[in-house]
Scaffold this active site. Structure first.
Site, PDB file in Angstrom:
ATOM      1  CE  LYS A  79      -3.625   1.746   2.892  1.00 31.60           C
ATOM      2  NZ  LYS A  79      -4.833   1.765   3.478  1.00 31.60           N
ATOM      3  CB  SER A 154      -7.573   3.472   2.882  1.00 34.28           C
ATOM      4  OG  SER A 154      -7.135   3.055   4.004  1.00 34.28           O
ATOM      5  CB  SER A 178      -8.348   0.147   5.510  1.00 33.92           C
ATOM      6  OG  SER A 178      -8.854   0.941   5.450  1.00 33.92           O
TER       7      SER A 178
HETATM    8  N1  GLN Z   1     -12.912   3.851   6.449  1.00 33.52           N
HETATM    9  C1  GLN Z   1     -12.432   3.879   8.137  1.00 33.52           C
HETATM   10  C2  GLN Z   1     -12.302   5.261   7.951  1.00 33.52           C
HETATM   11  O1  GLN Z   1     -12.649   6.186   6.988  1.00 33.52           O
HETATM   12  C3  GLN Z   1     -11.342   2.946   7.990  1.00 33.52           C
HETATM   13  C4  GLN Z   1     -10.177   4.078   7.152  1.00 33.52           C
HETATM   14  C5  GLN Z   1      -9.213   2.404   8.161  1.00 33.52           C
HETATM   15  O2  GLN Z   1      -8.902   1.577   8.372  1.00 33.52           O
HETATM   16  N2  GLN Z   1      -7.656   2.952   7.463  1.00 33.52           N
HETATM   17  O3  GLN Z   1     -11.478   6.357   8.580  1.00 33.52           O
END
Ligand code: GLN
Length: 476
Positions: A79, A154, A178
């Site tokens: 990532k 994400s 994420s």
């Molecule tokens: N969807 C969650 C957010 O928008 C988690 C994001 C993540 O785990 N990086 O914060």
């Protein structure tokens, strides 16, 4: 060679037994990326020189008749919030559009030391903020199982790259789901380890007390192999735990018979799609069939998890993102007259809408008059959520739940409704707040053939148990 269903052991064995060279395998992956990624959009940057240099090293080992290390020649990708020396790292943001880090993230360095070939950097929501990958400043990622749908976020690129066989395994990050949610949307395994299990050194911070690095993989065994490689104390991260790292791979073969599995009604309430419910309930029956005992448990504060998460995550993000000021890294606004104008314009030009929204929310929650009402209150509720799990884990070895209330949604379906997007994180943010490990395991499909994932939570530092259960379920 076909990369479909290629796992770590299969890839490594093929190279060791000279059916293919590591160099040729990397080239096969790059050819696949060239062919398929224009439709999927998972890769932001390819690191060909670095990958081919590593592959050549592995080929030289084989030529000398030596044994390959555990990930020798295995094509992986990471990532784009994990810094890589000499390879552009953007965190999905324009503000780091041309950023070339001077050092390597520990997790990436450990995988490379174990022989992995890093193909490139994977698309993600900007600074890992999002649940659909649509907040990337570059391009959205398309779900390989249905290109009109999101891959989740994400770590959308990390999930899509594995699901489309462009890489054997990938690293993602999980601050509120994420790794697990995109894994469930794309039909792969995704493991968020215990907080402190894996060093965060070289992870561009979103919310430091919630951020975790972990693998997305085709099998529980591959996730175990990657975790075994990246876990453990790192002097560069004082929050990394100084605990022995078990041999997660060896422990996979231990029986799950007699294991107690908790099921919490709070994870099966309103808003859970009926096909997802059915599929997870069937999976629980299959787990019972493996000789596990299903035990009802209660996690009574679950309903407060989303507001708690979004106060703490945005508060920490507002502090972490203060460093992007045009002085130290990346983008700097041009044609400015004063220092404060430079700060303002740099941040205005560099950050996207969701990042700005969160910086504002977080700054507000931390401001003098509101700190007690929001941030402090959220920290207290966080303790209650953690205690919920501690109480439940007195009775059970693991807890099973859906990963996401729905399967993958359509691109564009929720982008204009941040609140609806936040609510979709309901089943994942709790594990981050409590710091416990969780793995998402594919457990079925909807009628439209979209993957469904179930989630297995474990006790702090007990990744071995959830990996074992995931493996037993998968191979039963
Ligand atoms: N969807 C969650 C957010 O928008 C988690 C994001 C993540 O785990 N990086 O914060």
């Amino acid at each position: 060679m076909n990369t479909t269903a290629l796992t770590i052991d299969v890839a490594r064995a093929a190279i060791q037994e000279r059916q293919i060279t590591a160099t040729a395998l990397a080239e096969v992956c790059y050819a696949k990326i060239e062919k398929d990624d224009p439709q999927i959009g998972a890769f932001l940057t390819l690191s060909k020189d670095r990958a081919l240099a590593k592959a050549a090293q592995m080929d030289a080992l084989v030529a000398k008749g030596e044994k390959l290390p555990p990930l020798g020649g295995v094509p992986i990708a990471v990532k784009d919030v994990l810094v890589t020396r000499g390879v552009r790292t953007t965190a999905g943001s324009k503000i780091l559009g041309n950023y070339i880090p001077p050092y390597d993230c520990t997790a990436v360095a450990r995988l490379e030391s174990a022989g992995a070939v890093v193909l490139g950097k994977l698309n993600c929501d900007e600074f890992a903020m999002g649940s659909s990958n649509e907040n990337s400043a570059w391009n959205p990622v398309h779900n390989p199982r249905d290109l009109s749908r999101v891959p989740g976020g994400s770590s959308g690129g990390s999930a899509a790259a594995v699901a489309s066989d462009m890489a054997v395994v990938t690293l993602g990050t999980d601050t509120g789901g994420s790794i697990r949610q995109p894994a469930s949307f794309c039909g792969v395994h995704g493991l968020k380890p215990t907080y402190g299990r894996v060093s965060r050194y070289g992870l561009i911070a979103f919310a430091s007390s919630l951020d975790h690095i972990g693998p997305l993989a085709k099998t529980a065994k591959d996730a175990a192999l990657v975790l075994r490689t990246i876990a453990g104390r790192d002097p560069m991260d004082s929050t990394s735990a100084d605990l022995p790292v078990p041999d997660y791979v060896a422990e996979l073969e231990n029986t799950v018979r007699g294991m107690k599995i908790g099921v919490a009604k709070e994870y099966f309430g309103e808003g859970l799609n009926s096909e997802v419910r059915k599929s997870v309930e069937d999976a629980i029956q299959r787990i019972a069939g493996l000789g596990c005992e299903i035990v009802p448990v209660s996690l009574p504060h679950t309903e407060y998890a989303i507001p708690t998460y979004y106060v703490i995550a945005t508060a920490e993000a507002s502090a972490n993102l203060a460093r992007f000021d045009g002085v130290r890294y990346g983008h700097r606004a041009q044609g400015v007259r004063t220092l404060s104008e430079m700060y303002r314009r740099t941040r205005d030009e560099g950050f996207g809408a969701e990042v700005k929204r969160r910086i504002m929310l977080g700054t507000y929650a931390l401001s003098a008059g509101y700190y007690d009402a929001y941030y402090l209150k959220a920290q207290r509720v966080r303790t209650l959520l953690t205690r919920d799990f501690e109480e439940a884990f007195k009775k059970v070895d693991a807890i099973v739940a859906p990963t996401s209330p729905t399967a993958a949604f359509k691109l564009g379906e929720k982008v204009d409704d941040p609140l609806a997007m936040y609510l979709a994180d309901i089943y994942t943010v709790t594990a981050n707040l409590a710091g416990i490990p969780g793995i998402s395991v594919p457990c079925g499909e909807t009628k439209q053939r979209l993957p469904i994932g179930m989630q297995i939570f474990g006790k702090h530092f007990d990744e071995a148990t959830i990996l074992r259960l995931a493996h037993a379920y998968e191979t039963a």
